[in-house]
Design a protein around this motif. Structure first.
Motif, PDB file in Angstrom:
ATOM      1  N   MET A   1      23.928  35.157  23.900  1.00  0.00           N
ATOM      2  CA  MET A   1      25.070  35.176  24.876  1.00  0.00           C
ATOM      3  C   MET A   1      24.065  35.338  26.268  1.00  0.00           C
ATOM      4  N   ASN A   2      24.031  34.274  27.115  1.00  0.00           N
ATOM      5  CA  ASN A   2      23.468  34.436  28.399  1.00  0.00           C
ATOM      6  C   ASN A   2      24.229  35.155  29.676  1.00  0.00           C
ATOM      7  N   SER A   3      23.696  35.327  30.599  1.00  0.00           N
ATOM      8  CA  SER A   3      24.439  36.321  31.628  1.00  0.00           C
ATOM      9  C   SER A   3      25.622  35.641  32.082  1.00  0.00           C
ATOM     10  N   VAL A   4      25.590  34.101  32.325  1.00  0.00           N
ATOM     11  CA  VAL A   4      26.783  33.718  32.778  1.00  0.00           C
ATOM     12  C   VAL A   4      27.987  33.718  31.778  1.00  0.00           C
ATOM     13  N   GLU A   5      27.718  33.575  30.682  1.00  0.00           N
ATOM     14  CA  GLU A   5      28.663  33.907  29.535  1.00  0.00           C
ATOM     15  C   GLU A   5      28.909  35.219  29.443  1.00  0.00           C
ATOM     16  N   PHE A   6      28.176  36.209  29.582  1.00  0.00           N
ATOM     17  CA  PHE A   6      28.738  37.587  29.667  1.00  0.00           C
ATOM     18  C   PHE A   6      29.432  37.958  31.044  1.00  0.00           C
ATOM     19  N   VAL A   7      29.230  37.309  32.033  1.00  0.00           N
ATOM     20  CA  VAL A   7      30.007  37.627  33.290  1.00  0.00           C
ATOM     21  C   VAL A   7      31.351  37.043  33.115  1.00  0.00           C
ATOM     22  N   ALA A   8      31.423  35.794  32.583  1.00  0.00           N
ATOM     23  CA  ALA A   8      32.450  34.957  32.454  1.00  0.00           C
ATOM     24  C   ALA A   8      33.656  35.695  31.246  1.00  0.00           C
ATOM     25  N   ALA A   9      33.116  36.460  30.272  1.00  0.00           N
ATOM     26  CA  ALA A   9      33.738  37.090  29.288  1.00  0.00           C
ATOM     27  C   ALA A   9      34.307  38.412  29.905  1.00  0.00           C
ATOM     28  N   THR A  10      33.362  39.207  30.850  1.00  0.00           N
ATOM     29  CA  THR A  10      33.720  40.282  31.328  1.00  0.00           C
ATOM     30  C   THR A  10      34.710  39.993  32.455  1.00  0.00           C
ATOM     31  N   ALA A  11      34.701  39.031  32.910  1.00  0.00           N
ATOM     32  CA  ALA A  11      35.758  38.620  34.061  1.00  0.00           C
ATOM     33  C   ALA A  11      37.025  38.108  33.329  1.00  0.00           C
ATOM     34  N   LEU A  12      37.219  37.652  32.323  1.00  0.00           N
ATOM     35  CA  LEU A  12      38.268  37.215  31.304  1.00  0.00           C
ATOM     36  C   LEU A  12      38.755  38.562  30.815  1.00  0.00           C
ATOM     37  N   VAL A  13      38.067  39.452  30.265  1.00  0.00           N
ATOM     38  CA  VAL A  13      38.738  40.680  29.667  1.00  0.00           C
ATOM     39  C   VAL A  13      39.193  41.428  31.085  1.00  0.00           C
ATOM     40  N   LEU A  14      38.622  41.661  32.108  1.00  0.00           N
ATOM     41  CA  LEU A  14      39.096  42.439  33.216  1.00  0.00           C
ATOM     42  C   LEU A  14      40.343  41.624  33.739  1.00  0.00           C
ATOM     43  N   PHE A  15      40.461  40.507  33.856  1.00  0.00           N
ATOM     44  CA  PHE A  15      41.737  39.658  34.259  1.00  0.00           C
ATOM     45  C   PHE A  15      42.885  39.895  32.981  1.00  0.00           C
ATOM     46  N   VAL A  16      42.529  39.809  31.926  1.00  0.00           N
ATOM     47  CA  VAL A  16      43.479  40.213  30.920  1.00  0.00           C
ATOM     48  C   VAL A  16      44.109  41.759  30.971  1.00  0.00           C
ATOM     49  N   ALA A  17      43.194  42.487  31.212  1.00  0.00           N
ATOM     50  CA  ALA A  17      43.579  44.013  31.498  1.00  0.00           C
ATOM     51  C   ALA A  17      44.591  44.037  32.585  1.00  0.00           C
ATOM     52  N   PHE A  18      43.984  43.555  33.667  1.00  0.00           N
ATOM     53  CA  PHE A  18      44.847  43.440  34.757  1.00  0.00           C
ATOM     54  C   PHE A  18      46.086  42.931  34.809  1.00  0.00           C
ATOM     55  N   CYS A  19      46.523  41.894  33.927  1.00  0.00           N
ATOM     56  CA  CYS A  19      47.514  41.135  33.826  1.00  0.00           C
ATOM     57  C   CYS A  19      48.546  42.228  32.735  1.00  0.00           C
TER      58      CYS A  19
END
Length: 109
Positions: A1-19
């Motif tokens: 997993m490269n840094s772009v995928e890590f940032v996207a996965a983290t953003a997705l997890v934070l967005f889901v948590a926010f929702c």
């Protein structure tokens, strides 16, 4: 997993948590919201409580006035009683003096 995928996965997890947090907040407010009829009932209860407190205060004032009147009447009655008792004591003493005077100055019959 490269840094772009890590940032996207983290953003997705934070967005889901926010929702999920936003949905939970909406759900809580939806079920705990006070309806207009409940507000009307609370207003009626508050008005009734206010009227009851006013009635209680009026009753307390009335009772205090009556207690003062009764205390005053009791003091007056006690003063009258003391005056009557003193008058009776004086009358008894005078009657005893008259009886004694009559016994001294009247011959035995």
């Amino acid at each position: 997993m490269n840094s772009v995928e890590f940032v996207a996965a983290t953003a997705l997890v934070l967005f889901v948590a926010f929702c999920l947090g936003w949905f939970a907040n909406w759900l809580v407010h939806r079920f705990t919201r006070v309806s207009q009829s409940d507000m009307g009932e609370l207003d009626k209860m508050a008005q009734s409580l206010h009227e009851a407190e006013e009635t209680r205060d009026e009753a307390i004032i009335y009772l205090q006035q009556r207690e003062a009147e009764m205390t005053n009447a009791q003091v007056q009655l006690e003063a009258e009683l003391n005056a009557a008792m003193e008058g009776l004591r004086d009358a008894r003493q005078e009657a005893e003096e008259l009886r004694s005077y009559i016994e001294k100055h009247m011959p035995n019959s």
